[in-house]
Motif scaffolding. Sequence first.
Motif, PDB file in Angstrom:
ATOM      1  N   ASP A 297       0.836  -1.204   0.000  1.00 38.79           N
ATOM      2  CA  ASP A 297       0.000   0.000   0.000  1.00 38.79           C
ATOM      3  C   ASP A 297       0.868   1.250   0.000  1.00 38.79           C
ATOM      4  OD1 ASP A 297      -2.634   1.308   0.249  1.00 38.79           O
ATOM      5  OD2 ASP A 297      -1.863   1.928   2.206  1.00 38.79           O
ATOM      6  N   ASP A 301       0.774   3.887  -2.882  1.00 42.38           N
ATOM      7  CA  ASP A 301       0.126   5.156  -2.511  1.00 42.38           C
ATOM      8  C   ASP A 301       1.092   6.326  -2.461  1.00 42.38           C
ATOM      9  OD1 ASP A 301      -2.448   4.384  -2.334  1.00 42.38           O
ATOM     10  OD2 ASP A 301      -2.563   4.345  -0.140  1.00 42.38           O
ATOM     11  N   TYR A 372      -4.592  -1.400  -6.476  1.00 44.07           N
ATOM     12  CA  TYR A 372      -3.670  -0.361  -5.999  1.00 44.07           C
ATOM     13  C   TYR A 372      -3.068   0.389  -7.189  1.00 44.07           C
ATOM     14  CZ  TYR A 372      -3.459  -1.845  -1.047  1.00 44.07           C
ATOM     15  OH  TYR A 372      -3.734  -2.113   0.266  1.00 44.07           O
ATOM     16  N   GLU A 375      -5.486   2.873  -8.593  1.00 42.91           N
ATOM     17  CA  GLU A 375      -5.532   4.094  -7.769  1.00 42.91           C
ATOM     18  C   GLU A 375      -4.325   4.986  -8.057  1.00 42.91           C
ATOM     19  OE1 GLU A 375      -5.820   2.805  -3.675  1.00 42.91           O
ATOM     20  OE2 GLU A 375      -7.996   2.513  -3.773  1.00 42.91           O
ATOM     21  N   PHE A 453      -5.448   1.118   4.553  1.00 43.70           N
ATOM     22  CA  PHE A 453      -4.921   0.591   3.300  1.00 43.70           C
ATOM     23  C   PHE A 453      -5.532   1.330   2.138  1.00 43.70           C
ATOM     24  CE2 PHE A 453      -4.736  -3.236   6.149  1.00 43.70           C
ATOM     25  CZ  PHE A 453      -3.377  -3.159   6.365  1.00 43.70           C
TER      26      PHE A 453
HETATM   27 MG   LIG Z   1      -4.172   2.713  -0.185  1.00 41.32          MG
END
Ligand SMILES: [Mg+2]
Length: 453
Positions: A297, A301, A372, A375, A453
């Motif tokens: 993550d 991220d 992920y 994103e 997360f």
């Molecule tokens: Mg995340």
Amino acid sequence: MDGFDGDAEITRRSDNHHPTIWGDHFLGANEWEEKEHKDLKEEVRKMLVISPSKSFQKLELINTIQLLGVAYHFEHEIEETLSNIYNGYEEWIGEFCESDLHVVALSFRLLRQQGYYVSSDVFRMFTDDQGNYNKSLVNDMQGLLSLYEAAQFRVHDEENLDEAINFTTTHLKLMLPKLSNSLSIKVSNAIKYPINKTIAKVATRKYISFYQEDKSCDQVLFNFAKLDFNTLQKMHKRELCDITRWWKELNLANELPFARDRVVELYFWSLGVYFEPQYNVARKILTKVLCFVSITDDIYDTYGTLHELTLLTNAIERWNIDAAENLASYMKLFYTALLHLYNEVEKELAKENKSFRVNFAISEMKKLVRAYFQEAKWYHGNTIPRMEEEYMKNGIESSTIPNLATTSWLGMGDEATKEAFEWITTEPPILVASSIIGRLLNDIGGVYDIFSF
Ligand SMILES: [Mg+2]
């Protein structure tokens, strides 16, 4: 007759020594505790067996045993009693409950908790035609509290239980200043931390203290709960010790200083899934995977560039050690450690012919990484996804719930069948609903970085 006769009377001296003050202390705490635990457990079992099968006394006993966190020792006895009550539910409500709100609400909650669907119409006897709860109940503290706890187990379209939450919360809060200190703490705690939304171990620890203050406290039950709690805690500490050692040796926290270093918190997360002794292997595997999910993550991220993330995503899709070559050096380390972990798990499960489970878990890890990556692409591309069709659809996976639910079964016993794994990969509604709740709660609570997360 000559010779020595065993039966002959011999006068012997005695000093009347008092018995050893040490008892079995130096048998070793473990041995002594094990015996004590076994004896107390049998006494509690007897209490359960002796109390009449269809009695309020037995229902209260089951409730106390569950709240004290020791119900896992008596699953069979509890199931037998509750299924009996369920099979004669109307008779039970009509004859045994005597329109007592506490009894009706407790029966309702224990049955629903056990997976028996009983109708919430039973609460109509406490409301008027408009569905308002009777004013006469506002001073019934025990009844209100039990109704509040029962209403936590409501499903959609049970308006009388939605109303029960409002009614009981209002009147319990009004009552607080009039209660004794310890009772007031107990009630405030019950309102703030509903039974079905609290980590079992935390709830148990608190309840043991409340129970000690309770007038109806049974010493045998209390001692058993305390000893069981402490025994489990020792076991959990040993597990955490092993996992911490693994984590230190892996050295990822030093090699990837940008990532959260949260092994203890993640072990606690696993403990929230299952605390019982038989799930020790399952807890260990789940915690280790959680450590990797947490790092993944952070890579997606915050730390990774879009180019690095593209390479990493491709490598994870390939799931082959040769794919490490193309990666940035910090990712190489992460990637090889990730593959190594699943290899180790596969080896461990192969001993019991359960290695087929690992492929389900790997496939879930790939899905999570895809989510992920999506994103990250939105973020780096300055794109705002559409809520339902894009963000939430992707968010089901990125919530980590499908991955962790599947992973949580890896180290379980034979109850985690191949069919169960196949079922969960079809994304059943219960999994999707949990994932949506997880995703949204996570987005709202993102400031608390520990489990986000
Ligand atoms: Mg995340």
